[in-house]
Design an enzyme around this catalytic site. Structure first.
Site, short mmCIF file in Angstrom:
data_model
loop_
_atom_site.label_atom_id
_atom_site.label_comp_id
_atom_site.label_asym_id
_atom_site.label_seq_id
_atom_site.Cartn_x
_atom_site.Cartn_y
_atom_site.Cartn_z
N ASP A 7 -7.19 2.07 -7.30
CA ASP A 7 -5.75 2.22 -7.57
C ASP A 7 -5.32 3.68 -7.38
OD1 ASP A 7 -3.24 1.33 -8.25
OD2 ASP A 7 -3.58 1.42 -10.42
N HIS B 85 -2.92 5.01 1.59
CA HIS B 85 -3.77 3.86 1.90
C HIS B 85 -4.81 4.22 2.98
CE1 HIS B 85 -1.45 1.49 -0.76
NE2 HIS B 85 -0.38 1.40 0.01
N THR C 244 -3.51 -10.92 -4.86
CA THR C 244 -2.55 -12.00 -4.57
C THR C 244 -1.15 -11.60 -5.00
OG1 THR C 244 -3.25 -13.03 -6.68
CG2 THR C 244 -4.18 -13.96 -4.68
N LEU D 27 -27.00 -2.70 0.96
CA LEU D 27 -25.84 -2.80 0.05
C LEU D 27 -24.99 -4.00 0.44
CD1 LEU D 27 -23.98 -1.39 -2.16
CD2 LEU D 27 -22.76 -0.45 -0.19
C1 IPE Z 1 -4.54 -3.65 -8.30
O1 IPE Z 1 -3.70 -2.55 -8.19
C2 IPE Z 1 -4.80 -4.24 -6.95
C3 IPE Z 1 -5.60 -3.43 -6.04
C4 IPE Z 1 -6.14 -2.28 -6.30
C5 IPE Z 1 -5.80 -4.01 -4.73
P1 IPE Z 1 -2.12 -2.69 -8.38
O2 IPE Z 1 -1.55 -1.33 -8.19
O3 IPE Z 1 -1.59 -3.76 -7.49
O4 IPE Z 1 -1.99 -3.18 -9.89
P2 IPE Z 1 -0.77 -3.10 -10.91
O5 IPE Z 1 0.41 -3.71 -10.21
O6 IPE Z 1 -0.54 -1.66 -11.21
O7 IPE Z 1 -1.24 -3.85 -12.11
C1 IPE Z 2 -3.99 0.87 -4.62
O1 IPE Z 2 -3.06 1.89 -4.65
C2 IPE Z 2 -4.00 0.12 -3.31
C3 IPE Z 2 -3.45 -1.23 -3.37
C4 IPE Z 2 -3.04 -1.84 -4.45
C5 IPE Z 2 -3.33 -1.94 -2.12
P1 IPE Z 2 -1.54 1.61 -5.00
O2 IPE Z 2 -0.81 1.31 -3.72
O3 IPE Z 2 -1.39 0.58 -6.04
O4 IPE Z 2 -1.08 3.03 -5.54
P2 IPE Z 2 -0.13 3.31 -6.78
O5 IPE Z 2 -0.70 2.56 -7.94
O6 IPE Z 2 1.23 2.82 -6.39
O7 IPE Z 2 -0.19 4.78 -6.95
MG MG Z 3 -1.32 0.62 -8.08
#
Ligand code: IPE
Ligand code: IPE
Ligand code: MG
Length: 233
Positions: free
Chosen positions: A12, A29, A58, A123
């Site tokens: 995240d 990303h 999802t 791995l």
């Molecule tokens: C969880 O992160 C999903 C992934 C890392 C792929 P999100 O950023 O989507 O989660 P929420 O919305 O903060 O709970």
């Molecule tokens: C995690 O980073 C990647 C995915 C959920 C695809 P985020 O895109 O959720 O980044 P923040 O949480 O908005 O900083």
């Molecule tokens: Mg996030």
């Protein structure tokens, strides 16, 4: 201490990391996908056998069309650049999630990575793509119900039998779950599989989660006392 075989990571904070640098979310990303290679190598060197990374949930379809489109293109960019190296390192790529809902080219790239690395045993690098744990459990329940109706399974079921219907059926339980970027929630990830996992929430955003931070997480893990409901002498 219980050997740490399986680490799961909620990657995240890509968006916030990019914003803090005045860059678009897509730059976060991209940096995050580069870090998958770095951390997979580090995990393997630290003796981890299974690394399960949350790449797209999802629920992530709720994001803008542009952001979803970018995330769907990243697997091709990543595997074009690193697949050869990952295979040479003995990594086996496995995908969990509902692949049929992905754009056809994204799905094809991911399935090819699985096929091309299927012989590897070092791995197990598991990527959760269009993955949601509640969906996974619901699908497992449906598959089980169908087996019962077909006379292939008895209606009474134990957890060990039910697990065979999950997308993670070839992996051991998660020993350590890490979430980056400070948020302290599970966001529909591996709900069944983390029943007795140790949880660690680190402040670093995913693009700045270095091998040193992973090492720190493992050190912390090995200082914990996993009891599994029992009493340690
Ligand atoms: C969880 O992160 C999903 C992934 C890392 C792929 P999100 O950023 O989507 O989660 P929420 O919305 O903060 O709970
Ligand atoms: C995690 O980073 C990647 C995915 C959920 C695809 P985020 O895109 O959720 O980044 P923040 O949480 O908005 O900083
Ligand atoms: Mg996030």
């Amino acid at each position: 201490m219980e050997q740490c075989r399986h680490v799961a990571i909620i990657m995240d904070g890509n968006g916030r990391w990019a914003k803090a640098q005045g860059k678009p979310r897509s730059a976060g990303h991209l940096a995050g996908s580069e870090n998958v290679r770095t951390i997979a190598i580090a995990a393997s060197e630290l003796g981890i056998e299974y690394l399960t990374l949350y790449a797209f949930s999802t629920e992530n379809w709720k994001r803008s069309k542009d952001e979803v489109g970018y995330l769907m293109k990243l697997p091709a960019v990543f595997f074009d650049k690193y697949m050869k190296e990952l295979i040479e390192r003995g990594f086996r790529i496995r995908i969990i999630g509902e692949l049929d809902a992905l754009p056809a080219d994204t799905r094809a790239v991911m399935e090819k990575a699985e096929r091309d690395s299927a012989m590897n045993t070092k791995l197990s690098l598991n990527i959760a793509m269009n993955y949601g744990s509640q969906r996974e459990i619901a699908l497992a329940a449906s598959a089980f119900a169908k087996d019962v109706l077909a006379g292939k399974a008895a209606p009474d079921i134990e957890p060990e039998d039910f697990e065979k219907y999950l997308m993670t059926n070839e992996f051991p339980p998660v020993d350590l779950l890490i979430r980056t970027s400070g948020e302290q929630r599970i966001s529909n990830y591996l709900l069944w599989q983390i029943a007795y996992a140790e949880l660690e929430f680190v402040p670093e955003a995913w693009p700045e989660f270095t091998p040193e931070v992973l090492k720190r997480c493992l050190d912390e893990y090995y200082h914990r006392d996993r009891r599994f409901g029992g009493v340690k002498p």
